[in-house]
Scaffold this active site. Sequence first.
Site, short mmCIF file in Angstrom:
data_model
loop_
_atom_site.label_atom_id
_atom_site.label_comp_id
_atom_site.label_asym_id
_atom_site.label_seq_id
_atom_site.Cartn_x
_atom_site.Cartn_y
_atom_site.Cartn_z
N MET A 35 22.37 49.54 -10.47
CA MET A 35 21.49 49.89 -11.59
C MET A 35 22.28 49.92 -12.90
O MET A 35 21.79 50.45 -13.91
CB MET A 35 20.81 51.24 -11.34
CG MET A 35 19.93 51.21 -10.10
SD MET A 35 18.62 52.44 -10.11
CE MET A 35 19.56 53.93 -10.21
N LEU A 38 28.15 50.58 -15.16
CA LEU A 38 29.12 50.32 -14.09
C LEU A 38 30.40 51.14 -14.25
O LEU A 38 30.85 51.40 -15.36
CB LEU A 38 29.46 48.83 -14.06
CG LEU A 38 28.27 47.90 -13.83
CD1 LEU A 38 28.75 46.45 -13.78
CD2 LEU A 38 27.49 48.24 -12.57
N ALA A 40 34.21 52.28 -11.66
CA ALA A 40 35.12 51.71 -10.66
C ALA A 40 34.50 51.66 -9.26
O ALA A 40 34.90 50.83 -8.44
CB ALA A 40 36.42 52.51 -10.63
N GLY A 41 33.53 52.54 -8.99
CA GLY A 41 32.83 52.48 -7.70
C GLY A 41 32.09 51.15 -7.55
O GLY A 41 32.20 50.46 -6.53
N HIS A 42 31.33 50.79 -8.58
CA HIS A 42 30.62 49.51 -8.55
C HIS A 42 31.61 48.34 -8.44
O HIS A 42 31.37 47.36 -7.72
CB HIS A 42 29.79 49.32 -9.82
CG HIS A 42 28.70 50.32 -10.01
ND1 HIS A 42 28.69 51.22 -11.05
CD2 HIS A 42 27.57 50.57 -9.29
CE1 HIS A 42 27.61 51.97 -10.98
NE2 HIS A 42 26.90 51.60 -9.92
N GLN A 66 11.83 53.35 -7.55
CA GLN A 66 12.60 54.34 -6.79
C GLN A 66 12.77 55.65 -7.53
O GLN A 66 13.43 56.56 -7.03
CB GLN A 66 13.96 53.77 -6.36
CG GLN A 66 14.96 53.58 -7.48
CD GLN A 66 16.20 52.84 -7.01
OE1 GLN A 66 16.14 51.65 -6.68
NE2 GLN A 66 17.33 53.53 -6.94
N GLY A 155 27.46 50.92 -1.18
CA GLY A 155 28.50 51.95 -1.22
C GLY A 155 28.24 53.09 -0.26
O GLY A 155 27.09 53.46 0.00
N ASP A 158 26.12 56.49 -1.26
CA ASP A 158 24.69 56.63 -0.95
C ASP A 158 24.49 56.33 0.54
O ASP A 158 23.89 55.32 0.91
CB ASP A 158 23.89 55.69 -1.84
CG ASP A 158 24.10 56.01 -3.30
OD1 ASP A 158 23.38 56.84 -3.85
OD2 ASP A 158 25.04 55.43 -3.91
P1 AMP Z 1 23.74 52.52 -8.32
O1 AMP Z 1 24.08 51.72 -9.53
O2 AMP Z 1 23.97 53.97 -8.47
O3 AMP Z 1 22.38 52.18 -7.77
O4 AMP Z 1 24.76 52.07 -7.19
C1 AMP Z 1 24.88 50.72 -6.83
C2 AMP Z 1 25.76 50.59 -5.62
O5 AMP Z 1 27.05 51.12 -5.93
C3 AMP Z 1 25.25 51.37 -4.40
O6 AMP Z 1 25.48 50.62 -3.24
C4 AMP Z 1 26.12 52.61 -4.43
O7 AMP Z 1 26.28 53.20 -3.16
C5 AMP Z 1 27.42 52.06 -4.96
N1 AMP Z 1 28.22 53.14 -5.56
C6 AMP Z 1 27.83 54.01 -6.52
N2 AMP Z 1 28.82 54.89 -6.78
C7 AMP Z 1 29.85 54.57 -5.96
C8 AMP Z 1 31.15 55.11 -5.74
N3 AMP Z 1 31.59 56.16 -6.41
N4 AMP Z 1 31.95 54.51 -4.82
C9 AMP Z 1 31.50 53.43 -4.11
N5 AMP Z 1 30.28 52.87 -4.27
C10 AMP Z 1 29.47 53.44 -5.19
#
Ligand code: AMP
Length: 287
Positions: A35, A38, A40-42, A66, A155, A158
């Site tokens: 979403m 972005l 470092a997780g993304h 959602q 990730g 979630d």
């Molecule tokens: P979001 O943008 O929050 O919908 O997340 C997009 C994807 O990034 C999802 O698969 C999340 O699980 C993953 N994600 C979000 N935060 C993290 C994180 N801190 N570490 C690893 N993956 C993440």
Amino acid sequence: MAATALRVVKTVSAVREATVQWRAAGETIAFAPTMGNLHAGHMSLAALSAKAARRVVMSIFVNPTQFGPSEDFASYPRTLDADEALIGAAGNVDLLFVPEPDEIYPFGLEDTVRVQLPALSRELCGATRPGHFDGVATVVCRLLNIVMPDVLVLGQKDYQQFVLVHRMITDLRMPVELRMAPTQREPDGLAMSSRNRYLGPAERTRAPALHAALARVRAELIAGRRDLPQLAAEARAELERAGFVPEYVEIRRQGDLGPTDSERVEPRIVLGAARLGRARLIDNLLV
Ligand code: AMP
């Protein structure tokens, strides 16, 4: 290896044009939906995608279906320029898909085809976010049909979403392999999240208490504690003392988030969700 030149596209037909050529050349595709806003997780999802396949597609779409009516859809951080710069600098994404809502929902949001997930979607985070996971599944299904990747990367942060998407893919016989990227954390343990920016300075200092509470539960489980409901209740109390409004702390079976108890020897997971000021934080640890 040379950095990949990033292409940014807004339409389904532009995605199809690129992916058809790759597939014709025998190249595999990995896909990481996001979403935006972005961090470092993304980017760890992009890195894992680049290892998993020859081509990497990422999407940025704040999916309206959602979000609940009282949730943060309107205020969700939208930072496309910075996101593009981050992806471009990483140099491991071939295509960034940034659709408008009518590209994903051509018949509008009200009277449209939706995915309805099984009962797990109404537990844990689903208990306080009715319809959330159905909305996630609805958009992931559409995105998979658009990108048609070999590998989908999600990730661990979630975790319930991961398990439910796995269930959808298996149940609907969708021909894609699912991979999980480990949770990326700030140095103090807080899981990286776009919603961390809702935390004020004092809240940000307290926020690692969620990870700390879950880590304590994990340590006690490893040490052999068997009174699982009591252990989870202690973690909720710990969160309250730290100024959170806890939604849940639960110990579940790792594979499918089914129930577990002290009699069973099986991989477990401890999951928690709690509000801290304006932010709703979630986290989990594998045991
Ligand atoms: P979001 O943008 O929050 O919908 O997340 C997009 C994807 O990034 C999802 O698969 C999340 O699980 C993953 N994600 C979000 N935060 C993290 C994180 N801190 N570490 C690893 N993956 C993440």
